[in-house]
Design an enzyme around this catalytic site. Structure first.
Site, short mmCIF file in Angstrom:
data_model
loop_
_atom_site.label_atom_id
_atom_site.label_comp_id
_atom_site.label_asym_id
_atom_site.label_seq_id
_atom_site.Cartn_x
_atom_site.Cartn_y
_atom_site.Cartn_z
CE LYS A 112 -3.91 -2.28 1.51
NZ LYS A 112 -3.67 -3.46 1.32
CG ASP A 113 4.99 1.63 2.49
OD1 ASP A 113 3.91 2.58 2.93
OD2 ASP A 113 5.22 0.53 3.09
#
Ligand SMILES: *Cc1c(COP(=O)(O)O)cnc(C)c1O
Length: 501
Positions: A112-113
């Site tokens: 998700k980064d």
């Protein structure tokens, strides 16, 4: 490039407006009016392009109302020193022409980064373009991973505040410590006495309360969310599929124009949708494989055409895929129905009211021509972790294990042996307990806390823990507030008032 709604009820908007609104006003999701081709002149450069120049190139095709310098500065802020690998998303070769696309080299050890490092910068530039002078307040309800990735993305970003709600006792100790040790004056992390659904319901109620929102607006605050339906979260994910292809070309595993296969462990359907969009831009993907865990609603809709959420919900060792409503599947169906907004409205209404919908034959055929879908149960997930470590000396997390198991069975059944890219969505240390238990069946873990488990895993496998989980124990706890689930709106007011003092 302009953006339209999957439900057909909105005039086309700019990308800045799509990003700052998040959800379309008719309840649908913003999609680009068309898919730009990856430029012919750029293909020969792909094998040697850096991640950031590739990101600038692809973002530039979609964010046509952003200046090149704005995109470049957002990309530089997102993928600079916060990633621990030069390539950002290195591709690691396993046996049998399988390649791990490691998407977890960002600050929080989960894929998700890749999007949440960039979204805050796209969002603040969108606000500037729209002439919005209020501060953006991001509300997040999290069951673990998204909360920390959003905090890491928004911490310290000017003109934004972020407030994260998590269920007290409902996240792992590593996840909790990752969140409550977050620095940054614009961050708040609140434990809610309730479960994840209570947190999500509370956030939805705040969003739905127009009087409350008006009050905040008068005080100079605008509410927004960072969840995965925002176009600004989807777009950054297209980049790494091109990057992976370039890496295969560079290493000689593929000749220019030849196809690779891609398998993605899927929950909300964002990651795999980005690969589909890459295909629409010309990326040569042979088979796109959608891997689910025991919550196999996507496998079922792909195999049978019936999307039915009237079923039990299972808690698995791959919790980020424990989902019964895959929001981004709506964007995929929009394409599979030939962009039939009326049909989508009817499917979504049926899902809301009866809990299911059924695809017509043509749409189902289109889905099956585009995707292969299968799932993997808990025992097979554990076995895939064991097998990959024993045979490859490579440690994987339970989400990645689901993908590799589905891929291996697909190859066994079809005999197809193209180079295959496996989206590796989390570092194994993020799910250390499940990974350790899979490797060392029968070993008593109950006496160890999560940090001791990381040490035991490291000692047993000879691997190094990801920096995101390394020295958590030593970091000061900065967020201690615990509230009742009825008090979420009041808490938001209180936090924002404090900031204004
Ligand atoms: C969020 C997440 C997924 C699911 O990705 P979607 O884009 O929601 O399909 C898979 N694995 C991990 C580790 C995640 O955090």
């Amino acid at each position: 490039m302009r953006y339209i709604s999957t439900r057909g009820g909105v005039d086309p908007v700019t990308s800045a407006e799509a990003i700052y609104r998040g959800l379309a006003p008719d309840g649908g999701l913003f999609v680009p009016e068309s898919f730009p081709a990856f430029p012919a002149a750029s293909w020969p450069l792909l094998p040697t392009m850096s991640y950031t120049s590739l990101a600038e190139e692809i973002l530039g095709l979609y964010l046509t109302d952003y200046r090149a310098a704005e995109i470049a500065s957002a990309v530089a802020a997102a993928y600079g020193s916060t990633f621990d690998h030069e390539e950002k998303t290195p591709l690691v070769a396993l046996s049998a022409d399988r390649y791990m696309l490691e998407l977890w080299h960002g600050p929080t050890a989960a894929f998700k980064d890749m999007a949440l490092q960039l979204l805050p910068h796209l969002l603040t530039e969108a606000m500037a373009k729209q002439g919005i002078e209020q501060e953006m307040v991001i509300l997040v309800a999290t069951s673990g991973d998204t909360g920390k990735a959003a905090l890491a993305g928004f911490a310290g970003v000017p003109s934004t505040r972020i407030i994260v709600f998590y269920p007290a006792g409902g996240v792992s100790e590593v996840q909790r410590l990752q969140m409550v040790t977050t620095a940054g004056d614009n961050t708040a992390v609140i434990a809610v006495q309730g479960n994840f659904d209570d947190c999500q319901r509370g956030v939805k109620m705040i969003f739905g309360d127009s009087e409350y929102r008006q009050n905040l607006a008068q005080q100079g605050f605008l509410l927004s969310s960072a969840n995965s339906i925002n176009w600004g979260r989807l777009l950054p994910q297209i980049v790494y599929y091109f990057k992976a292809y370039g890496q295969l070309l560079r290493g000689g595993a593929l000749k220019a124009g030849a196809e690779m296969d891609v398998v993605v462990p899927t929950g909300n359907f964002g990651n795999i949708l980005a690969c589909y969009y890459a295909m629409r831009m010309g990326l040569p993907v042979g088979n796109l494989i959608c891997a689910s865990n025991k919550n196999k609603i996507l496998t079922d809709v792909i195999q049978t055409g019936s999307y039915d959420r009237r079923r039990p919900f299972y808690r698995t060792m791959s919790p980020s895929m424990d989902i019964l409503i895959s929001s981004n599947f709506e964007r995929f169906l929009f394409e599979m129905t030939g962009r039939d907004a009326a049909m989508l409205r009817s499917h979504i209404a049926s899902l809301d009211q009866e809990g299911y919908y059924r695809l017509d034959r043509q749409t189902l055929r289109n889905v099956q021509d585009t995707l292969h879908g299968d799932y993997c149960d808990e025992e097979a997930t554990r076995a895939a972790i064991r097998r990959t470590f024993a045979e490859e000396g490579y440690l994987i997390d339970p989400h990645t294990a689901v993908a590799i198991d589905v891929l291996d069975r697909y190859r066994l059944a079809t005999g197809i042996q193209r180079p295959a890219v496996i989206a590796s969505t989390a570092n194994p240390y993020k799910f250390n307990v499940a990974v350790y238990e899979a490797l060392r069946e029968g070993d008593a873990l109950s006496t160890l806390d999560e940090f001791a488990v990381s040490q035991a895993l490291s000692a047993y496998t000879g691997t190094v823990p990801h920096r995101a989980v390394c020295d958590l124990e030593q970091q000061p706890v900065r967020h201690r507030t615990v509230i009742n689930k009825e008090d979420m709106a009041g808490t938001v007011t209180e936090i924002l008032n404090k900031i204004h003092d």
